[in-house]
Design an enzyme around this catalytic site. Structure first.
Site, short mmCIF file in Angstrom:
data_model
loop_
_atom_site.label_atom_id
_atom_site.label_comp_id
_atom_site.label_asym_id
_atom_site.label_seq_id
_atom_site.Cartn_x
_atom_site.Cartn_y
_atom_site.Cartn_z
N GLU A 292 -21.07 -49.33 -2.41
CA GLU A 292 -22.14 -50.27 -1.96
C GLU A 292 -23.00 -50.18 -3.25
O GLU A 292 -23.56 -49.25 -3.79
CB GLU A 292 -23.10 -49.51 -0.82
CG GLU A 292 -24.03 -50.36 -0.41
CD GLU A 292 -24.96 -50.03 0.64
OE1 GLU A 292 -24.63 -48.90 1.48
OE2 GLU A 292 -26.16 -50.57 1.09
N ARG B 52 -14.99 -35.28 1.17
CA ARG B 52 -15.74 -35.69 0.10
C ARG B 52 -16.13 -34.64 -0.86
O ARG B 52 -15.85 -33.40 -0.34
CB ARG B 52 -16.86 -36.41 0.63
CG ARG B 52 -18.01 -35.41 1.00
CD ARG B 52 -19.52 -36.01 1.42
NE ARG B 52 -19.48 -37.22 1.91
CZ ARG B 52 -20.25 -38.14 1.33
NH1 ARG B 52 -20.85 -38.02 0.00
NH2 ARG B 52 -20.06 -39.60 1.55
N LYS C 141 -27.05 -40.47 -2.99
CA LYS C 141 -27.67 -41.57 -3.64
C LYS C 141 -29.03 -41.49 -3.48
O LYS C 141 -30.00 -41.69 -4.33
CB LYS C 141 -26.85 -42.85 -3.37
CG LYS C 141 -25.62 -43.15 -4.03
CD LYS C 141 -25.37 -44.39 -4.06
CE LYS C 141 -24.15 -44.60 -3.23
NZ LYS C 141 -23.79 -45.98 -2.90
P1 ATP Z 1 -24.29 -43.28 0.69
O1 ATP Z 1 -24.57 -41.91 -0.08
O2 ATP Z 1 -25.61 -44.15 0.39
O3 ATP Z 1 -23.89 -43.00 2.07
P2 ATP Z 1 -21.90 -43.12 -0.72
O4 ATP Z 1 -22.10 -42.03 -1.46
O5 ATP Z 1 -20.81 -42.92 0.56
O6 ATP Z 1 -23.20 -43.65 -0.21
P3 ATP Z 1 -20.53 -45.62 -1.38
O7 ATP Z 1 -20.93 -46.60 -2.29
O8 ATP Z 1 -20.45 -46.18 0.04
O9 ATP Z 1 -21.46 -44.39 -1.45
O10 ATP Z 1 -19.35 -44.90 -1.71
C1 ATP Z 1 -18.15 -45.80 -2.37
C2 ATP Z 1 -16.83 -45.02 -1.95
O11 ATP Z 1 -16.91 -43.63 -2.59
C3 ATP Z 1 -16.53 -44.78 -0.47
O12 ATP Z 1 -15.18 -45.24 -0.16
C4 ATP Z 1 -17.16 -43.29 -0.26
O13 ATP Z 1 -16.35 -42.73 0.78
C5 ATP Z 1 -16.80 -42.68 -1.65
N1 ATP Z 1 -17.39 -41.66 -1.91
C6 ATP Z 1 -18.83 -41.44 -1.89
N2 ATP Z 1 -19.19 -40.32 -2.01
C7 ATP Z 1 -18.21 -39.57 -2.27
C8 ATP Z 1 -17.91 -37.90 -2.64
N3 ATP Z 1 -19.03 -37.13 -2.61
N4 ATP Z 1 -16.74 -37.63 -2.63
C9 ATP Z 1 -15.70 -38.39 -2.57
N5 ATP Z 1 -15.90 -39.85 -2.16
C10 ATP Z 1 -17.00 -40.24 -2.29
#
Ligand code: ATP
Ligand code: MG
Length: 587
Positions: free
Chosen positions: A34, A261, A271
């Site tokens: 996003e 994650r 974020k």
């Molecule tokens: P928010 O913190 O706003 O929920 P997010 O960190 O999930 O956002 P996105 O932009 O939705 O951010 O993430 C993009 C992709 O990265 C998604 O598929 C998410 O699952 C993955 N992702 C985000 N954070 C992690 C993490 N800490 N480890 C592994 N994958 C991640």
């Protein structure tokens, strides 16, 4: 698969099964950020996973922005995300997509769900929605608007789209089951009214689709086979499948697979919190080298290869866990170790006058850039003059029992350059040592009774060295796993600026973007854009695990049952912070 060395993971096992059963013609994954912030090392895990799965299976990985919330999203983030994914070394070819490209299609799908009785317009306020939802132990209640007729729903939804209602006055929701044990299935929202311009569609829409509804349809439109996401979406999977089922989407439909994650100790992955640090100016920006963002790692001097190596070593697991920061640091060292020159720099200089040398002359020593294989990167000249600088903490006026480096009366070996014996120290009115006087000779001084072998210390010539600013970074958070209160958890010593550092003469011609090992101090990066007459060097990583906990450091990370491959288990001993050690045993 081509590379049998590759660690098997549960995801690869599932894909292998799907391919064996011929469920999908090819493997198609996607990375769906996003655009509401900068990418961090957690995203790197997802990027590496999605792109390498596609590569290893001869498939493709799409880059897709999940841009359904115009309020939080911005083109600044779109641009930075694309730059970061490219920097990491991945290529989406022609396949840059935006969920917003599918807004028309998503709208049509909503109409189809209304027509088949699977969606309705609801007038409950947000508070009422919460009340009606029920809890984990109690079923929810059905909305009074749940049994509106199809025509009324079509009419109201069209009017929502035409901007006839205020934000929050109405929303479109799925008609599933208010008694479902899974809260996500209790008539979840599909569309809400938002009067905000979108970074791509401008003012065209005032209704925006919800993430859960958008994601499965976007995957299906693109022909994604395996929709890999993080564990918190596990409970959303029934909804993902429900939407495509009720739309009667042709098979094969994408399959959602969840993995744990990345949680990295001593730092933050949220974020929202990263944005808070940036907004409150607790860091200099999204690329402040103390942050775990990819922009910050890049600016600090970490290479994309190191980030990929780290992601490969930690592997993927199905259970949430924390990874020690040392895993990242070791990947960075292992990546830099074979490829950078060794040079000398003094970050906190203490002047030493070599009384038996005269002021005019310089002795010149030849030093190999890569001592392990002296022929590999060539040599440079290192001048020794009457005045030199050594590291302030390589000297102690009244040495403690465990301090073996320079002290009054003691000798030390100058790396590449002979021996000095300290005669006396000049001290100012506050008791601070301001200058040492010593004698020099090429060979060791005769050992006095009980004297240890001289320690090796690094140094530079006083007048034949170049000034620089050196920035020493440490962990962002004091505690390994933050409890939530940023204010008290930030490490106040996460940045130490040494503006009076001195570098050996050969670095006068260093180019921005170059990396060096400063012997005994760590790996450093000459920051691009720093002025030639006032170079700024960032410490990428120290030479050893300063904070390593002996037992923990050698532990296998979760998700990588076989343990890290090619991992050097060096540096598991504890070293008091602030006391640099040579990388190798002193000679
Ligand atoms: P928010 O913190 O706003 O929920 P997010 O960190 O999930 O956002 P996105 O932009 O939705 O951010 O993430 C993009 C992709 O990265 C998604 O598929 C998410 O699952 C993955 N992702 C985000 N954070 C992690 C993490 N800490 N480890 C592994 N994958 C991640
Ligand atoms: Mg998310």
């Amino acid at each position: 698969m081509e590379n049998d060395e590759r660690p098997k993971s549960f995801i690869r096992n599932l894909i292998d099964e799907d391919l064996a059963e011929k469920r999908y013609p090819a493997v198609l994954t996607r990375f769906p950020p996003e655009p509401n912030g900068y990418l961090h090392i957690g995203h790197a895990k997802s990027i590496c996973l999605n792109f390498t799965l596609a590569r290893d299976y001869g498939g493709r990985c799409n880059m897709r922005f999940d841009d359904t919330n115009p309020v939080r999203e911005d083109v600044e983030y779109v641009d930075s995300i694309l730059e970061d994914v490219r920097w990491l070394g991945f290529d989406w070819g022609e396949h840059l997509h935006y969920a917003s490209d599918y807004f028309d299609r998503l709208y049509e799908c909503a109409l189809a769900l209304i027509k088949s009785g699977h969606a309705y317009v609801c007038d409950l306020s947000p508070e009422e929605v919460r009340e009606y939802r029920g809890t984990l132990t109690e079923p929810g209640r059905e909305s009074p608007w749940r049994n509106r007729g199809v025509d009324e729903n079509l009419d109201l939804f069209a009017r929502m789209k035409n901007g006839e209602f205020a934000e929050g006055a109405k929303f479109l929701r799925a008609r599933i089951d208010m008694a479902s044990p899974n809260l996500n299935m209790r008539d979840p929202a599909l569309y809400r009214i938002k009067r905000a311009p979108h970074h791509r569609t401008g003012d065209k829409w005032v209704v925006y689709p919800m993430y859960d509804y958008t994601h499965c349809i976007s995957d299906a439109i693109e022909g994604v086979s395996h929709s890999v996401c993080t564990l918190e979406f596990e409970d959303h999977r029934p909804l993902y499948d429900w939407v495509l089922e009720k739309l009667d989407w042709p098979r094969p439909r994408p399959r959602q697979i969840e993995f744990a994650r990345l949680n990295l100790e001593h730092t933050l992955m949220s974020k929202r919190k990263l944005l808070q640090l940036v907004r409150e100016r607790r860091v200099s920006g999204w690329d402040d080298p103390r942050l775990p963002t990819l922009a910050a790692l890049r600016r600090r001097g970490v290479t994309p290869e190191a980030v990929r190596l780290f992601c490969e070593r930690i592997g993927v697991a199905k259970k949430d866990s924390w990874i020690e920061l040392e895993w990242l640091e070791r990947a960075v060292r292992d990546d830099l170790n074979p490829r950078v020159k060794r040079v000398m720099a003094v970050v906190d200089p203490l002047k030493v006058v070599l009384e038996n040398l005269n002021t005019e002359e310089a002795l010149v020593f030849q030093a190999p850039y890569f001592p392990d294989e002296p022929g590999r990167m060539g040599h440079r000249d290192v001048p020794l003059t009457r005045e030199i600088y050594i590291e302030r903490d390589d000297f102690m006026l009244s040495p403690s029992k465990d301090f073996f480096r320079l002290a009054p009366g003691r000798q030390a070996r100058l790396r590449w350059g002979g021996f000095i014996r300290c005669r006396e120290a000049a001290v100012d009115s506050e008791g601070r040592v301001v200058e040492l006087r010593a004698v020099f000779q090429p060979e060791p001084f005769e050992q006095e009774p009980g004297e240890r072998r001289p320690a090796v210390i690094h140094w530079v010539s006083a007048n034949k060295s170049v000034p620089a600013e050196v920035r020493l970074y440490d962990r962002l958070l004091k505690a390994p796993r933050p409890a939530g209160d940023l204010e008290s958890e930030l490490n106040p010593d996460s940045l130490v600026v040494r503006s009076g550092a001195r570098l050996e003469k050969s670095l006068a011609s260093a180019e921005p973007g170059e990396r060096y090992q400063f012997e005994r101090l760590g790996y450093f990066y000459l920051e691009p854009g720093s002025p030639p007459d006032a170079p700024v060097y960032n410490r990428i990583v120290t030479l050893k695990d300063g904070w390593a906990r002996t037992a923990k450091a050698a532990r296998t990370p979760p998700g990588n049952a076989g343990g890290p491959r090619g991992e050097k288990r060096a540096g598991t001993g504890r070293k008091p912070p602030g006391q640099p050690e040579p990388e190798k045993p002193e000679k």
